[in-house]
Design a protein around this motif. Structure first.
Motif, PDB file in Angstrom:
ATOM      1  N   SER A  96       0.861  -1.173   0.000  1.00  0.00           N
ATOM      2  CA  SER A  96       0.000   0.000   0.000  1.00  0.00           C
ATOM      3  C   SER A  96       0.898   1.223   0.000  1.00  0.00           C
ATOM      4  O   SER A  96       1.788   1.342   0.856  1.00  0.00           O
ATOM      5  N   ALA A  97       0.687   2.106  -0.961  1.00  0.00           N
ATOM      6  CA  ALA A  97       1.612   3.229  -1.140  1.00  0.00           C
ATOM      7  C   ALA A  97       0.905   4.566  -1.018  1.00  0.00           C
ATOM      8  O   ALA A  97      -0.224   4.733  -1.487  1.00  0.00           O
ATOM      9  N   ALA A  98       1.576   5.502  -0.387  1.00  0.00           N
ATOM     10  CA  ALA A  98       1.086   6.878  -0.258  1.00  0.00           C
ATOM     11  C   ALA A  98       2.285   7.797  -0.455  1.00  0.00           C
ATOM     12  O   ALA A  98       3.429   7.332  -0.479  1.00  0.00           O
ATOM     13  N   PRO A  99       2.046   9.101  -0.592  1.00  0.00           N
ATOM     14  CA  PRO A  99       3.186   9.992  -0.840  1.00  0.00           C
ATOM     15  C   PRO A  99       4.236   9.974   0.266  1.00  0.00           C
ATOM     16  O   PRO A  99       5.417  10.219   0.001  1.00  0.00           O
ATOM     17  N   ASP A 100       3.836   9.693   1.502  1.00  0.00           N
ATOM     18  CA  ASP A 100       4.820   9.727   2.579  1.00  0.00           C
ATOM     19  C   ASP A 100       5.409   8.350   2.899  1.00  0.00           C
ATOM     20  O   ASP A 100       6.600   8.228   3.158  1.00  0.00           O
ATOM     21  N   LYS A 101       4.577   7.330   2.894  1.00  0.00           N
ATOM     22  CA  LYS A 101       5.045   5.993   3.294  1.00  0.00           C
ATOM     23  C   LYS A 101       4.553   4.938   2.315  1.00  0.00           C
ATOM     24  O   LYS A 101       3.505   5.094   1.682  1.00  0.00           O
ATOM     25  N   VAL A 102       5.305   3.864   2.266  1.00  0.00           N
ATOM     26  CA  VAL A 102       4.867   2.677   1.543  1.00  0.00           C
ATOM     27  C   VAL A 102       4.987   1.502   2.503  1.00  0.00           C
ATOM     28  O   VAL A 102       6.014   1.345   3.178  1.00  0.00           O
ATOM     29  N   TYR A 103       3.930   0.711   2.599  1.00  0.00           N
ATOM     30  CA  TYR A 103       3.933  -0.429   3.510  1.00  0.00           C
ATOM     31  C   TYR A 103       3.838  -1.733   2.726  1.00  0.00           C
ATOM     32  O   TYR A 103       3.106  -1.829   1.735  1.00  0.00           O
ATOM     33  N   PHE A 104       4.581  -2.716   3.212  1.00  0.00           N
ATOM     34  CA  PHE A 104       4.544  -4.050   2.608  1.00  0.00           C
ATOM     35  C   PHE A 104       4.138  -5.060   3.678  1.00  0.00           C
ATOM     36  O   PHE A 104       4.688  -5.041   4.789  1.00  0.00           O
ATOM     37  N   ALA A 105       3.196  -5.930   3.318  1.00  0.00           N
ATOM     38  CA  ALA A 105       2.858  -7.059   4.185  1.00  0.00           C
ATOM     39  C   ALA A 105       3.743  -8.229   3.768  1.00  0.00           C
ATOM     40  O   ALA A 105       3.626  -8.726   2.648  1.00  0.00           O
ATOM     41  N   VAL A 106       4.657  -8.595   4.645  1.00  0.00           N
ATOM     42  CA  VAL A 106       5.631  -9.639   4.314  1.00  0.00           C
ATOM     43  C   VAL A 106       5.270 -10.909   5.082  1.00  0.00           C
ATOM     44  O   VAL A 106       5.347 -10.918   6.318  1.00  0.00           O
ATOM     45  N   TRP A 107       4.866 -11.915   4.389  1.00  0.00           N
ATOM     46  CA  TRP A 107       4.406 -13.165   4.995  1.00  0.00           C
ATOM     47  C   TRP A 107       5.540 -13.765   5.828  1.00  0.00           C
ATOM     48  O   TRP A 107       6.563 -14.181   5.283  1.00  0.00           O
ATOM     49  N   GLY A 108       5.374 -13.747   7.141  1.00  0.00           N
ATOM     50  CA  GLY A 108       6.404 -14.294   8.017  1.00  0.00           C
ATOM     51  C   GLY A 108       7.370 -13.261   8.552  1.00  0.00           C
ATOM     52  O   GLY A 108       8.142 -13.557   9.471  1.00  0.00           O
ATOM     53  N   SER A 109       7.331 -12.074   7.983  1.00  0.00           N
ATOM     54  CA  SER A 109       8.230 -11.027   8.475  1.00  0.00           C
ATOM     55  C   SER A 109       7.481  -9.770   8.899  1.00  0.00           C
ATOM     56  O   SER A 109       8.074  -8.712   9.060  1.00  0.00           O
ATOM     57  N   GLY A 110       6.173  -9.864   9.061  1.00  0.00           N
ATOM     58  CA  GLY A 110       5.416  -8.739   9.597  1.00  0.00           C
ATOM     59  C   GLY A 110       5.164  -7.642   8.588  1.00  0.00           C
ATOM     60  O   GLY A 110       4.871  -7.898   7.421  1.00  0.00           O
ATOM     61  N   LEU A 111       5.307  -6.411   9.074  1.00  0.00           N
ATOM     62  CA  LEU A 111       5.001  -5.231   8.266  1.00  0.00           C
ATOM     63  C   LEU A 111       6.276  -4.445   8.011  1.00  0.00           C
ATOM     64  O   LEU A 111       7.026  -4.139   8.947  1.00  0.00           O
ATOM     65  N   LEU A 112       6.511  -4.129   6.753  1.00  0.00           N
ATOM     66  CA  LEU A 112       7.709  -3.378   6.375  1.00  0.00           C
ATOM     67  C   LEU A 112       7.286  -1.973   5.974  1.00  0.00           C
ATOM     68  O   LEU A 112       6.344  -1.804   5.200  1.00  0.00           O
TER      69      LEU A 112
END
Lengths: 625, 376
Positions: free
Chosen positions: B191-207
């Motif tokens: 999920s991307a926005a102008p300030d942050k981008v978040y990745f759901a990493v299976w087994g590694s939480g939230l990046l």
């Protein structure tokens, strides 16, 4: 009925005589010169003021806009622009003139009243044409290297958007009501290997700033100017229809290119491709297009044949309606609607039609003139000569030869057909008469060639004189030979072609972190397991020196059973990012595929130990070359 | 090691004892008539379902995207475009990277649709399809679980890390275990926005990627791999993340073991035992804003309005249309409805004004919003 054919026959006869007449030494109104430093105006595009009193000529060579009195032809003002300006357009209120500078990647904003450049804004990679929406809020720029349409705020120059266009996006036309913007492109879109090329007209809704349609141009590689009638119901694209999948021996038996128009819009319904050529005479490289205000005629300039074709538009539409079958390859069709071929100057390009449709102005790029055609008599009423050198240098003669189609059989094509604007055509050709499908070769770029000999993919041509002379004459033109002086001029011109700016390098020339990592891979001598890489399998061995070639031939495992030679010349890397597809036969669509698909045994460099991100780094570095 | 485990068990027991009693078990909800005055007003929909019977190329729908009046459905057998009542299907023969379309994103500026498939990433623009694969481009991996567009960049979640395409220059940037804190490389959502981008990493939480600085941060389940929630609301609910939605500065994360909301300072987690979630196994989450979100679980579609919950599904036992509302106090009410989404197994959702479009394992569902005046 008979009268209809007279102009065409007369024009063909004139052109035929011109082709037969081959002086041993180039002559002309100007004196040949050995000094090659002359700066020619090279008018490329034309615009008329709304009242028709001013003619604006965009001069590629001198990098300026000449403002002329349209009646007298006298130059009133010269407005400096940027490096290699390629396209220009007025704002809807005619107060501003926008010029795109293809080598600077900039847009010059000119105040029409004061003739002053009031702003210079960044554009995309190699901006080639520009249009403004009717509200005067948004600028659209076709970027040839960027393959897209850059959208700028017309008030501030801020980049607002980037719309995906066709490959080599270059020419634009906006409808009078501003409802649609049409964009063409000079290289075909990527497609499956050894299939007919595919191009498109990218249709943008300027209000929504979105691509709303892509009109397919099947079998087209090289679409140039597009024009739309005032009522927006008739559109015309000038284009090349190559026949690159069969041996070029067909030059003698048919054709290698058909010069065509695609007609689109509500007046025609489904887009239709129509030929401009005749059965035994070709009219090479249609470029500029204009439609008469009452849609009675279509005018097309031919950059390779030094003439303008005049089409009876209504007769053409009637013929199209009667014949719904594809007619692009029926060269007898043009006799149904072509009413005249009017000889003009050398390498005619952009055209401008007066508001009443009575005068057609044609920019003759390679003799610095503007032909003024009276469309009522279909004759050149006068020729305006732009200020510039009187002498014709050897370099200029070479350029004229490069852009002329008069040397090939029936005037079919010239160097610039495959090397569009002295670049390439993104096609793979079956050049030699060695059997169908043998020795397929990708068209290599010709910029920055000094120090890259030998030539040809098999490295058999040691010099440009051989490449451009006997080889070209034998396999391409199949007609006549250059005289020695003309060949020398041509080689001089080809050798002079500089490399275009490298868009993927940083402004200060420093490599980014990814590019630096890629450079280290390029120059490495051991693999990731610390095993030495054999010298001939190191990137930097074969692709050595400033051009990226050691000028030797190797077998890198990419040969095909259909190739005549097992060894391949090491291609230079200059501007490699622009010149896909890759490998000698164009089988690799992208730089990545050279190694992900076509290097299974590490013969084209040791690369199979690289991770995906390391391969990406290597490619990032290559894109700076 | 043993001592740590022992402490964990003791702590978990203590926490469990401290928890309030959970709401009535599913299937034993209070009838609407008995609690009519207390039932919160939650949105109701009339569901129209699309399957192979009425135009879809395959009823297994992984993803859905709304683009104005046009709907895109990523199915197991191609990409389907629905407009003016007609379906148009894009397949591999048309240039689509692969038949299974897992994820979809719209470039609002250009109108181009990006489709992540099991065999690469495709861009569909006014009918033209351009495809990027791990062989012909810098794409990390051909299995594209998630895609998002922000400005000039296309952000991609793949089975071998995350990556980003600069649409203006064509440059790819790759991120994986070598240059980010992620330990696993199965990136399921972005999920991307102008300030942050978040990745759901299976087994590694939230990046988390900060656009301005290029810095990476990682959010992990403080209970690590323990299946028992020891530290509720102290961090991400679980490391097995499946999707992320970042809206209005709030991050919503779905996992296979519950869901989380993070406002930059505080975490709030949702489990079946203390929320209206019909299942902790959540395939995706999509936020409306900072306080409203939709959860696609294996046992129905859940809507959270910041206080109350609603679940839409065919009943698990009878298959009959079902709508369950749970208020803040934990009171559960069955709302009589006549339609339901095509299946319980929810995979994706998008919004069309007040309507919803839902991707399920057995069809695409159009939830047509019903005005409150029609509620009884």
């Amino acid at each position: 009925m008979k009268r209809r054919f007279i102009p065409a026959i007369a024009c063909a006869a004139l052109a035929g005589l011109a082709a037969l007449w081959q002086p041993r030494v180039v002559s002309g109104t100007a004196t040949p010169s050995l000094d090659n430093t002359e700066l020619y105006a090279s008018p490329l595009e034309l615009l008329l003021s709304p009242d028709g009193s001013r003619l604006y000529a965009l001069c590629e060579g001198t990098g300026d806009v000449r403002v002329l009195d349209a009646r007298s032809g006298r130059t009133l003002q010269t407005i400096p622009a940027g490096h290699d300006p390629r396209g220009f357009a007025f704002s809807p209120d005619r107060r501003r003139l926008f010029v795109v500078n293809s080598w600077d990647d900039t847009l010059s904003v000119i105040d029409v009243r004061t003739s002053a450049v009031v702003a210079t804004w960044r554009a995309g990679f190699e901006p080639s044409s520009v249009e403004e929406d009717r509200a005067g809020k948004t600028l659209f720029i076709a970027d040839r290297v960027g393959n897209n349409i850059t959208v700028l705020d017309a008030a501030t120059g801020a980049v607002e958007d980037t719309l995906e266009a066709g490959r080599g996006a270059s020419y634009m036309a906006i409808t009078a009501d501003g409802g649609r913007l049409y964009t063409t492109h000079i290289y075909p879109n990527p497609g499956p290997y050894r299939t007919p090329p595919r191009s498109e007209i990218t249709v943008v809704d300027p209000t929504r700033v979105m691509v709303v349609q892509r009109i397919p141009l099947p079998s087209i590689a090289g679409a140039f100017h597009v024009a739309v009638s005032r009522d927006g119901r008739l559109g015309v694209v000038a284009e090349l229809h190559p026949k690159n999948l069969v041996p070029l021996a067909h030059v003698e038996h048919g054709w290698a290119f058909v010069d065509t128009l695609t007609i689109f819009g509500a007046d025609v319904g489904r887009p239709v491709e129509v030929p401009l050529d005749e059965l035994d005479r070709y009219f090479a490289r249609p470029f500029g297009v204009a439609i008469a205000p009452n849609k009675s005629r279509i005018y097309v300039s031919h950059g390779g044949s030094d003439c303008v074709t005049v089409i009876d538009a209504q007769r053409m539409l009637a013929y199209i309606r009667r014949n719904r079958e594809p007619i692009a390859e029926d060269l007898s069709a043009s006799a149904r609607y072509v009413v005249a071929r009017i000889p003009v100057g050398k390498n005619p390009r952009g055209v401008a039609l007066s508001g009443d449709g009575n005068l057609l102005y044609v920019a003759n790029r390679l003799d610095d003139t503007i032909s003024v055609i009276d469309t009522r008599t279909l004759r050149v009423a006068r020729t305006i000569r732009l200020a510039g050198p009187e002498r014709v240098t050897a370099l200029r003669r070479g350029e004229q030869t490069f852009y002329s189609a008069q040397y090939s059989f029936q005037g079919q094509f010239g160097c610039a057909n495959c090397h569009i604007d002295s670049t390439f055509d993104d096609l793979q050709w079956d050049l030699e008469p060695d059997g169908f499908g043998r020795d397929i070769v990708d068209n290599r770029p010709i910029e920055d060639l000094r120090g890259t000999n030998p030539f040809k993919w098999n490295g058999k041509n040691p010099s440009l004189s051989m490449e451009c002379g006997p080889r070209t004459e034998m396999y391409f033109w199949r007609s006549q030979n250059y005289d020695d002086l003309r060949l020398a001029d041509l080689v001089l011109y080809v050798r002079s072609l500089p490399s275009r700016p490298r868009r993927w390098s940083t402004a200060d020339g420093q490599l980014t972190a990814a590019q630096e990592r890629g450079r280290e891979i390029f120059y490495r001598t051991t693999d990731k397991l610390d095993r030495p890489i054999p010298q001939t399998n190191q990137c930097a061995y074969c692709h050595s020196g400033p051009k990226g070639t050691n000028q030797k031939s190797f077998d890198v495992g990419t040969g095909k059973t259909t190739d005549n030679s097992g060894l391949l010349d090491t291609p230079q890397l200059s501007n490699i990012a622009l010149t896909g597809p890759y490998l000698h036969d164009g089988s690799a669509q992208t730089l990545e595929e050279i190694w992900t698909i076509y290097n299974p045994h590490d013969r084209h460099g040791r690369t199979n130990d690289l991770t995906k991100d390391e391969l990406n780094d290597l490619i990032e570095y290559l894109r700076t070359r | 090691m043993k001592r740590t485990a022992m402490f964990g068990i003791l702590f978990a027991t203590a926490l469990a004892l401290a928890q309030p009693p959970s709401h009535p078990a599913r299937g034993h909800a209070v009838p609407a008539s008995a609690k009519a005055a207390a039932v919160p007003t939650m949105p109701r929909y009339h569901f129209v379902n699309y399957t192979t019977a009425n135009g879809l190329p395959n009823s297994h729908v992984y993803s859905v995207l709304v683009d104005g009046d046009r709907i895109w459905a990523g199915t197991d057998d191609g990409l389907a475009e629905f407009e003016n009542g007609h379906w148009k299907i894009y397949t591999v023969a048309d240039g689509l990277a692969q038949q299974a379309v897992l994820s979809l994103a719209l470039d609002k500026r250009t109108g181009a649709v990006w489709a992540g498939t099991m065999g690469g990433l495709s861009r569909i623009s006014a009918g033209r399809i351009d495809t990027y694969t791990q062989l012909n481009s810098g794409l990390s991996n051909d299995v594209v679980y998630g895609v998002a567009v922000e400005g000039d960049y296309v952000w991609v979640a793949t089975a071998a890390g995350a990556c980003r395409l600069n649409t203006r220059t064509g440059q790819w940037s790759l991120w994986n275990e070598r240059n980010t804190p992620m330990r696993e490389i199965w990136v399921y959502g972005v999920s991307a926005a102008p300030d942050k981008v978040y990745f759901a990493v299976w087994g590694s939480g939230l990046l988390e990627y900060t656009q301005k600085t290029g810095a990476w941060d990682m959010y992990k389940d403080p209970d690590s791999e323990t299946e028992i929630v020891l530290l509720r609301n102290q961090g991400l609910i679980h490391d097995i993340t499946s999707a992320v939605s970042y809206v209005d500065g709030i991050v919503w994360v779905s996992t296979y073991f519950g869901d989380s909301r993070y406002d930059g300072r505080y975490w709030h987690n949702f489990l079946t035992k203390d929320s209206g979630l019909p299942s902790n196994f959540t395939n995706s989450v999509k936020a409306v804003d900072g306080n409203h979100a939709w959860f696609c679980t294996d046992k129905g579609l859940a809507y959270y309005d910041g206080t109350n919950w609603a679940v839409y599904r065919p009943a698990l036992d009878t298959g009959k249309p079902e709508m369950i509302v749970r208020d803040a106090a934990g009171h559960v009410t069955n709302i009589p409805v006549t339609t339901a989404p095509a299946h319980n197994y929810m995979l994706g959702i998008d919004f069309q004004g007040r309507d919803i479009w839902v991707a399920t394992a057995k069809g695409l569902s159009h939830g047509i919003y019903q005005p409150k005046e029609s509620y009884r």
